[in-house]
Design a protein around this motif. Structure first.
Motif, PDB file in Angstrom:
ATOM      1  N   VAL A  55       0.840  -1.211   0.000  1.00 57.42           N
ATOM      2  CA  VAL A  55       0.000   0.000   0.000  1.00 57.42           C
ATOM      3  C   VAL A  55       0.868   1.251   0.000  1.00 57.42           C
ATOM      4  O   VAL A  55       1.856   1.342   0.730  1.00 57.42           O
ATOM      5  N   LEU A  56       0.480   2.224  -0.813  1.00 61.61           N
ATOM      6  CA  LEU A  56       1.021   3.579  -0.720  1.00 61.61           C
ATOM      7  C   LEU A  56      -0.076   4.467  -0.166  1.00 61.61           C
ATOM      8  O   LEU A  56      -1.104   4.671  -0.810  1.00 61.61           O
ATOM      9  N   ALA A  57       0.141   4.996   1.042  1.00 55.96           N
ATOM     10  CA  ALA A  57      -0.856   5.860   1.663  1.00 55.96           C
ATOM     11  C   ALA A  57      -0.220   7.079   2.317  1.00 55.96           C
ATOM     12  O   ALA A  57      -0.773   8.171   2.263  1.00 55.96           O
ATOM     13  N   GLN A  58       0.958   6.895   2.953  1.00 53.23           N
ATOM     14  CA  GLN A  58       1.624   7.969   3.672  1.00 53.23           C
ATOM     15  C   GLN A  58       3.090   8.041   3.262  1.00 53.23           C
ATOM     16  O   GLN A  58       3.630   7.106   2.653  1.00 53.23           O
ATOM     17  N   ALA A  59       3.724   9.153   3.616  1.00 50.72           N
ATOM     18  CA  ALA A  59       5.140   9.328   3.302  1.00 50.72           C
ATOM     19  C   ALA A  59       5.957   8.167   3.849  1.00 50.72           C
ATOM     20  O   ALA A  59       5.716   7.691   4.962  1.00 50.72           O
ATOM     21  N   ASP A  60       6.900   7.710   3.046  1.00 57.54           N
ATOM     22  CA  ASP A  60       7.814   6.609   3.356  1.00 57.54           C
ATOM     23  C   ASP A  60       7.198   5.235   3.183  1.00 57.54           C
ATOM     24  O   ASP A  60       7.884   4.228   3.405  1.00 57.54           O
ATOM     25  N   ASP A  61       5.939   5.141   2.794  1.00 52.44           N
ATOM     26  CA  ASP A  61       5.380   3.828   2.469  1.00 52.44           C
ATOM     27  C   ASP A  61       6.127   3.230   1.292  1.00 52.44           C
ATOM     28  O   ASP A  61       6.513   3.934   0.349  1.00 52.44           O
ATOM     29  N   LEU A  62       6.312   1.919   1.340  1.00 47.98           N
ATOM     30  CA  LEU A  62       6.966   1.170   0.277  1.00 47.98           C
ATOM     31  C   LEU A  62       5.971   0.242  -0.386  1.00 47.98           C
ATOM     32  O   LEU A  62       5.231  -0.478   0.296  1.00 47.98           O
ATOM     33  N   LEU A  63       5.952   0.261  -1.701  1.00 48.15           N
ATOM     34  CA  LEU A  63       5.160  -0.669  -2.491  1.00 48.15           C
ATOM     35  C   LEU A  63       6.136  -1.566  -3.245  1.00 48.15           C
ATOM     36  O   LEU A  63       6.942  -1.085  -4.040  1.00 48.15           O
ATOM     37  N   ALA A  64       6.089  -2.875  -2.965  1.00 42.75           N
ATOM     38  CA  ALA A  64       6.976  -3.833  -3.623  1.00 42.75           C
ATOM     39  C   ALA A  64       6.147  -4.663  -4.604  1.00 42.75           C
ATOM     40  O   ALA A  64       5.149  -5.273  -4.216  1.00 42.75           O
ATOM     41  N   LEU A  65       6.559  -4.667  -5.858  1.00 44.40           N
ATOM     42  CA  LEU A  65       5.785  -5.327  -6.904  1.00 44.40           C
ATOM     43  C   LEU A  65       6.647  -6.316  -7.679  1.00 44.40           C
ATOM     44  O   LEU A  65       7.804  -6.037  -7.995  1.00 44.40           O
ATOM     45  N   ALA A  66       6.061  -7.456  -7.980  1.00 43.25           N
ATOM     46  CA  ALA A  66       6.715  -8.469  -8.792  1.00 43.25           C
ATOM     47  C   ALA A  66       6.431  -8.198 -10.264  1.00 43.25           C
ATOM     48  O   ALA A  66       5.334  -7.767 -10.631  1.00 43.25           O
ATOM     49  N   ILE A  67       7.426  -8.447 -11.104  1.00 44.76           N
ATOM     50  CA  ILE A  67       7.244  -8.406 -12.556  1.00 44.76           C
ATOM     51  C   ILE A  67       7.142  -9.857 -13.020  1.00 44.76           C
ATOM     52  O   ILE A  67       8.086 -10.634 -12.872  1.00 44.76           O
ATOM     53  N   GLU A  68       6.013 -10.212 -13.555  1.00 43.00           N
ATOM     54  CA  GLU A  68       5.744 -11.602 -13.956  1.00 43.00           C
ATOM     55  C   GLU A  68       5.559 -11.689 -15.469  1.00 43.00           C
ATOM     56  O   GLU A  68       4.872 -10.855 -16.069  1.00 43.00           O
ATOM     57  N   VAL A 108       8.577   1.043  -5.071  1.00 43.17           N
ATOM     58  CA  VAL A 108       8.127   2.433  -5.101  1.00 43.17           C
ATOM     59  C   VAL A 108       8.013   2.943  -3.675  1.00 43.17           C
ATOM     60  O   VAL A 108       7.331   2.336  -2.846  1.00 43.17           O
ATOM     61  N   HIS A 109       8.703   4.027  -3.376  1.00 41.08           N
ATOM     62  CA  HIS A 109       8.541   4.734  -2.109  1.00 41.08           C
ATOM     63  C   HIS A 109       7.738   6.001  -2.366  1.00 41.08           C
ATOM     64  O   HIS A 109       8.065   6.763  -3.274  1.00 41.08           O
TER      65      HIS A 109
END
Length: 229
Positions: free
Chosen positions: A105-118, A129-130
């Motif tokens: 989840v990206l909701a607040q500053a410094d949140d990290l979103l980690a995504l797989a490329i499939e 993504v930060h």
């Protein structure tokens, strides 16, 4: 290929840095995640577990079923050469993957979103993504990517990064997207340049690059703009 660092554009004068931001930095330096109470405002519509489909790829949250491919990627010298990642055994790699499955989840500053490329059901890369700044007038994010050596040369990294940048502009109204690239990594430098990134700062071999909605290159590979939670 890219390591994620703190937001590159900051005022160096300590007195001008808000107390909450100083506390966040101190906690980060000690290895602690920042409590949400200190992260300030939230996005009106957080980006939660997005799935992006392109012509050849599915970009989605990580799964524990990715464990074998994830360990193989972390053991790939072509991937780790320009990263600060330590060499991990299978158990450590699995724990690292478990940690990444929590960043959805990206909701607040410094949140990290980690995504797989499939691709074709197989993990071939990773996107990070930060969310750096939430205020709508200054909203920014920082992106990093890796791609397994066996999958290079086909434009997959460009396709994936371009689609996620579009998502950040479209879904959270980011004004700027940053990337910190080791300039010795010619492939990542070339990828960023193709997508419209320009250099805004240098720190040794690390180059901070920036792209905006006005300077980004339109994605030619992405054919499905639908996102699902």
């Amino acid at each position: 290929m890219i390591t994620l660092t703190k937001h590159p554009i900051v005022d160096s004068r300590r007195s001008s840095i808000p107390l909450t931001r100083r506390l966040r930095r101190r906690l980060s330096s000690l290895g602690f995640s920042t409590p949400r109470l200190l992260r300030g405002s939230r996005l009106d519509e957080p980006l939660d577990s997005p799935i992006v489909r392109t012509e050849r790829l599915v970009i989605r949250p990580h799964r524990l079923s990715d464990a074998d491919a994830w360990h193989q990627m972390q053991s790939d010298e072509g991937v780790t050469r320009f990263l600060s990642w330590p060499l991990r055994n299978r158990a450590e790699s699995l724990q690292h993957l478990k940690d990444r499955t929590q960043h959805t989840v990206l909701a607040q500053a410094d949140d990290l979103l980690a995504l797989a490329i499939e691709r074709d059901g197989t993990l071939v890369g990773d996107l990070s993504v930060h969310l750096r700044t939430v205020h709508p007038d200054f909203r920014s994010a920082e992106i990093g990517w890796i791609l397994g050596s066996a999958h290079g040369g086909a434009g997959l990294a460009t396709e994936a990064v371009c689609a996620v940048i579009d998502m950040l502009f479209d879904r959270i109204d980011a004004r700027w997207v940053f990337a910190v690239v080791d300039e010795r990594n010619a492939k990542s430098m070339a990828l960023a340049t193709r997508l419209g990134f320009t250099v805004v700062n240098r720190d040794g071999p690390l180059v901070t690059m920036m792209v905006t909605p006005d300077t980004s290159v339109a994605c030619t590979h992405r054919v499905d703009r639908r996102l699902s939670a």
